[in-house]
Motif scaffolding. Structure first.
Motif, PDB file in Angstrom:
ATOM      1  N   ILE A 275       0.839  -1.205   0.000  1.00  0.00           N
ATOM      2  CA  ILE A 275       0.000   0.000   0.000  1.00  0.00           C
ATOM      3  C   ILE A 275       0.875   1.255   0.000  1.00  0.00           C
ATOM      4  N   ASP A 276       1.917   1.241   0.828  1.00  0.00           N
ATOM      5  CA  ASP A 276       2.829   2.397   0.879  1.00  0.00           C
ATOM      6  C   ASP A 276       3.519   2.634  -0.462  1.00  0.00           C
ATOM      7  N   ALA A 277       3.857   1.519  -1.135  1.00  0.00           N
ATOM      8  CA  ALA A 277       4.554   1.635  -2.416  1.00  0.00           C
ATOM      9  C   ALA A 277       3.600   1.772  -3.598  1.00  0.00           C
ATOM     10  N   LYS A 278       2.288   1.645  -3.312  1.00  0.00           N
ATOM     11  CA  LYS A 278       1.245   1.726  -4.353  1.00  0.00           C
ATOM     12  C   LYS A 278       1.471   0.672  -5.441  1.00  0.00           C
ATOM     13  N   VAL A 279       1.686  -0.562  -5.004  1.00  0.00           N
ATOM     14  CA  VAL A 279       1.908  -1.667  -5.940  1.00  0.00           C
ATOM     15  C   VAL A 279       1.096  -2.882  -5.478  1.00  0.00           C
ATOM     16  N   PRO A 280       0.852  -3.860  -6.379  1.00  0.00           N
ATOM     17  CA  PRO A 280       0.212  -5.115  -5.963  1.00  0.00           C
ATOM     18  C   PRO A 280       1.140  -5.882  -5.020  1.00  0.00           C
ATOM     19  N   PHE A 281       0.599  -6.894  -4.364  1.00  0.00           N
ATOM     20  CA  PHE A 281       1.420  -7.706  -3.462  1.00  0.00           C
ATOM     21  C   PHE A 281       1.298  -9.183  -3.818  1.00  0.00           C
ATOM     22  N   SER A 282       2.347  -9.919  -3.469  1.00  0.00           N
ATOM     23  CA  SER A 282       2.394 -11.362  -3.701  1.00  0.00           C
ATOM     24  C   SER A 282       3.085 -11.976  -2.490  1.00  0.00           C
ATOM     25  N   ILE A 283       2.361 -12.821  -1.745  1.00  0.00           N
ATOM     26  CA  ILE A 283       2.888 -13.321  -0.475  1.00  0.00           C
ATOM     27  C   ILE A 283       2.602 -14.815  -0.304  1.00  0.00           C
ATOM     28  N   ASP A 284       3.479 -15.468   0.437  1.00  0.00           N
ATOM     29  CA  ASP A 284       3.314 -16.882   0.786  1.00  0.00           C
ATOM     30  C   ASP A 284       3.168 -16.989   2.299  1.00  0.00           C
ATOM     31  N   TYR A 285       2.213 -17.777   2.725  1.00  0.00           N
ATOM     32  CA  TYR A 285       2.012 -17.978   4.165  1.00  0.00           C
ATOM     33  C   TYR A 285       1.216 -19.259   4.384  1.00  0.00           C
ATOM     34  N   ARG A 286       0.887 -19.523   5.635  1.00  0.00           N
ATOM     35  CA  ARG A 286       0.155 -20.742   5.975  1.00  0.00           C
ATOM     36  C   ARG A 286      -1.217 -20.406   6.550  1.00  0.00           C
ATOM     37  N   VAL A 287      -2.181 -21.295   6.311  1.00  0.00           N
ATOM     38  CA  VAL A 287      -3.498 -21.147   6.934  1.00  0.00           C
ATOM     39  C   VAL A 287      -3.834 -22.442   7.670  1.00  0.00           C
ATOM     40  N   ASN A 288      -4.617 -22.312   8.719  1.00  0.00           N
ATOM     41  CA  ASN A 288      -5.025 -23.466   9.518  1.00  0.00           C
ATOM     42  C   ASN A 288      -6.363 -23.998   9.021  1.00  0.00           C
ATOM     43  N   HIS A 289      -6.414 -25.286   8.750  1.00  0.00           N
ATOM     44  CA  HIS A 289      -7.654 -25.929   8.317  1.00  0.00           C
ATOM     45  C   HIS A 289      -8.470 -26.341   9.535  1.00  0.00           C
TER      46      HIS A 289
ATOM     47  N   ARG B  52      -2.171 -25.637   5.764  1.00  0.00           N
ATOM     48  CA  ARG B  52      -2.055 -25.531   4.302  1.00  0.00           C
ATOM     49  C   ARG B  52      -1.118 -24.372   3.952  1.00  0.00           C
ATOM     50  N   PHE B  53      -0.329 -24.571   2.917  1.00  0.00           N
ATOM     51  CA  PHE B  53       0.526 -23.505   2.398  1.00  0.00           C
ATOM     52  C   PHE B  53      -0.207 -22.800   1.261  1.00  0.00           C
ATOM     53  N   VAL B  54      -0.198 -21.470   1.272  1.00  0.00           N
ATOM     54  CA  VAL B  54      -0.923 -20.719   0.254  1.00  0.00           C
ATOM     55  C   VAL B  54      -0.033 -19.638  -0.366  1.00  0.00           C
ATOM     56  N   HIS B  55      -0.410 -19.259  -1.586  1.00  0.00           N
ATOM     57  CA  HIS B  55       0.224 -18.128  -2.267  1.00  0.00           C
ATOM     58  C   HIS B  55      -0.885 -17.156  -2.630  1.00  0.00           C
ATOM     59  N   GLU B  56      -0.719 -15.891  -2.248  1.00  0.00           N
ATOM     60  CA  GLU B  56      -1.763 -14.892  -2.483  1.00  0.00           C
ATOM     61  C   GLU B  56      -1.245 -13.772  -3.383  1.00  0.00           C
ATOM     62  N   ASN B  57      -2.040 -13.457  -4.401  1.00  0.00           N
ATOM     63  CA  ASN B  57      -1.794 -12.284  -5.245  1.00  0.00           C
ATOM     64  C   ASN B  57      -2.943 -11.304  -5.016  1.00  0.00           C
ATOM     65  N   GLY B  58      -2.609 -10.089  -4.627  1.00  0.00           N
ATOM     66  CA  GLY B  58      -3.656  -9.119  -4.330  1.00  0.00           C
ATOM     67  C   GLY B  58      -3.286  -7.722  -4.768  1.00  0.00           C
ATOM     68  N   VAL B  59      -4.275  -6.847  -4.729  1.00  0.00           N
ATOM     69  CA  VAL B  59      -4.042  -5.456  -5.117  1.00  0.00           C
ATOM     70  C   VAL B  59      -4.868  -4.536  -4.218  1.00  0.00           C
ATOM     71  N   PRO B  60      -4.263  -3.495  -3.666  1.00  0.00           N
ATOM     72  CA  PRO B  60      -5.028  -2.491  -2.911  1.00  0.00           C
ATOM     73  C   PRO B  60      -5.854  -1.654  -3.892  1.00  0.00           C
ATOM     74  N   LEU B  61      -7.069  -1.298  -3.493  1.00  0.00           N
ATOM     75  CA  LEU B  61      -7.933  -0.455  -4.338  1.00  0.00           C
ATOM     76  C   LEU B  61      -7.731   0.997  -3.926  1.00  0.00           C
ATOM     77  N   PHE B  62      -6.971   1.714  -4.732  1.00  0.00           N
ATOM     78  CA  PHE B  62      -6.618   3.096  -4.404  1.00  0.00           C
ATOM     79  C   PHE B  62      -7.715   4.059  -4.852  1.00  0.00           C
ATOM     80  N   GLU B  63      -7.971   5.066  -4.026  1.00  0.00           N
ATOM     81  CA  GLU B  63      -8.924   6.125  -4.344  1.00  0.00           C
ATOM     82  C   GLU B  63      -8.208   7.462  -4.216  1.00  0.00           C
ATOM     83  N   PRO B  64      -8.597   8.430  -5.049  1.00  0.00           N
ATOM     84  CA  PRO B  64      -7.936   9.743  -4.989  1.00  0.00           C
ATOM     85  C   PRO B  64      -8.094  10.400  -3.616  1.00  0.00           C
ATOM     86  N   ASN B  65      -6.966  10.802  -3.057  1.00  0.00           N
ATOM     87  CA  ASN B  65      -6.964  11.555  -1.795  1.00  0.00           C
ATOM     88  C   ASN B  65      -7.717  10.843  -0.676  1.00  0.00           C
ATOM     89  N   ALA B  66      -7.597   9.527  -0.637  1.00  0.00           N
ATOM     90  CA  ALA B  66      -8.292   8.768   0.408  1.00  0.00           C
ATOM     91  C   ALA B  66      -7.468   7.540   0.762  1.00  0.00           C
TER      92      ALA B  66
END
Length: 416
Positions: free
Chosen positions: A119-133, A139-153
């Motif tokens: 968010i600080d860099a205004k770029v998408p993110f790609s991260i690896d982490y674990r989730v509990n079933h 489980r091991f997961v890979h997440e690709n996400g993007v912050p939804l930027f709005e003008p002056n907010a």
């Protein structure tokens, strides 16, 4: 008057007809509008259903969530049930649980940091982490996400997809494990090829020790024991024992698995010496001239020494096989150079050479030009892989007239 009343009645009648027609038109328009609204609603519902079906059938978990500490879900696809064991509806607006609760406790801070950094860099993110079933598994997961930027907010929402990579991770770990076994097997195979020379290298000193021991026995029998002679014989035995110890140390050093050992700074000359302790006698025994040219006698390198010795043993074994095809002029040259932060160790031989069309193939796994039963086809492939693990390379030098393989390694390992 009668006429006026008639006209008034006609006017009222016409007004009534107009009003009725107007009401009828309004009713028709309203009916058409209701039908259109109904059609649009059905179309929208069908479209939403198709979209939902498409999203739910996509690999992974598609989501839209709030940028808060719980990652409160506005939308999340049904794939979350396979990933966590909990229904998608449980996560909507954190009805029964929030998404943060299924992230492995040890990974929550790193996930938050990765998103905040994006968010600080205004770029998408790609991260690896674990989730509990729900069943207690991880489980091991890979997440690709993007912050939804709005003008002056500030960023209020995130969108992305989460993939279950547990099986991929298991296969990768299995491949890594199998590769480690292959490396170990190839190392022991290379040592096996040198076994005859190593045995000869040890037997010779043992014969010397045995001879010196017999000398001492004879001196005792003759009653001719003087301190100077005993000291000389003892010194000879000590030198010979040290020679054997050095060979055994090199053998044990190379035979042990150092895959996960840290890199260390060591003299390049020491690596070459350890290699030659295991190789030189085999070459000498078959009348192969060995020449060492060290142009950087004080050079040091950051590496895993055993792995570099393994590479050099493989190269010398190949050189040995190549020159044994000749009846004369059998020679192997090893040259060490240091140039601009790189160490180059070349092994050249007087064999018949490597045809141009085979110079890339020789580094492929299980490819070999040797007869059946001589060589696994893994030596050069694994050696190249080990060189790359050191941020280096192994290649054929095509400039000279003789077969020459060059191991090129950085003096210092790059920062990870």
């Amino acid at each position: 008057r009668a006429r006026a009343m008639k006209q008034e009645r006609e006017r009222l009648f016409i007004g009534l007809i107009v009003a009725t027609a107007g009401l009828l038109m309004i009713s028709i328009v309203a009916l058409v509008f209701r039908r259109e609204v109904s059609r649009k609603t059905r179309s929208l519902a069908e479209s939403e259903s198709r979209y939902r079906g498409l999203v739910d059938n996509m690999p992974g978990v598609v989501y839209r969530c709030a940028n808060d500490e719980n990652w409160t879900m506005e939308f999340i696809s049904e794939g979350i049930a396979d990933l966590t064991g909990y229904a998608a509806s449980d996560f909507i607006m954190s009805r029964l649980r929030n998404y943060a609760s299924v992230i492995h406790p040890d990974d929550r801070a790193s996930v938050t940091k990765a998103v905040m950094d994006a968010i600080d860099a205004k770029v998408p993110f790609s991260i690896d982490y674990r989730v509990n079933h729900k069943d207690g598994s991880v489980r091991f997961v890979h997440e690709n996400g993007v912050p939804l930027f709005e003008p002056n907010a500030p960023v209020r929402f995130l969108e992305g997809v989460v993939f279950d990579v547990t099986e991929r991770r298991r296969i990768a770990d299995l491949l890594t494990s199998q590769q480690a076994k292959l490396v170990s097997s190839a190392r022991l195979s290379a040592l096996g090829e040198m076994a005859g020379g190593i045995a000869h290298e040890i037997n010779n000193p043992l014969a010397i020790i045995n001879g010196r021991a017999n000398q001492l026995h004879d001196m005792v029998k003759r009653g001719d024991v003087d301190a100077q002679s005993v000291s000389k014989i003892a010194s000879s035995i000590e030198v010979t024992v040290n020679r054997i110890s050095k060979i055994i140390r090199s053998l044990r050093h190379v035979a042990r698995d150092m895959e996960f050992d840290p890199f260390e700074v060591i003299r390049v000359a020491a690596i070459v010496e350890d290699t030659l302790e295991l190789c030189s006698q085999k070459l000498k025994h078959h009348a192969i001239a060995l020449q060492i040219i060290n142009e950087a006698p004080n050079a040091v390198i950051e590496c895993r020494p055993v792995q570099i010795v393994q590479i050099l043993i493989n190269l010398i074994n190949n050189a040995y096989d190549a020159v044994m095809e000749r009846s004369s002029a059998r020679a192997v040259d090893i040259v060490v150079k240091e140039t601009n932060g790189w160490i180059e160790i070349s092994v050249a031989d007087t064999g018949s050479g490597i045809p141009q069309e085979l110079r890339e193939k020789i580094f492929l796994p299980f490819y070999t030009t040797k007869p059946v039963g001589r060589g696994t086809g893994l030596g050069l492939s694994i050696s190249k892989s080990l060189a790359q693990d050191h941020a280096g390379e192994l290649f054929v030098d095509s400039k000279g007239g003789r077969t020459c393989l060059i191991l090129r390694l950085p003096v210092r390992q790059p920062l990870q």
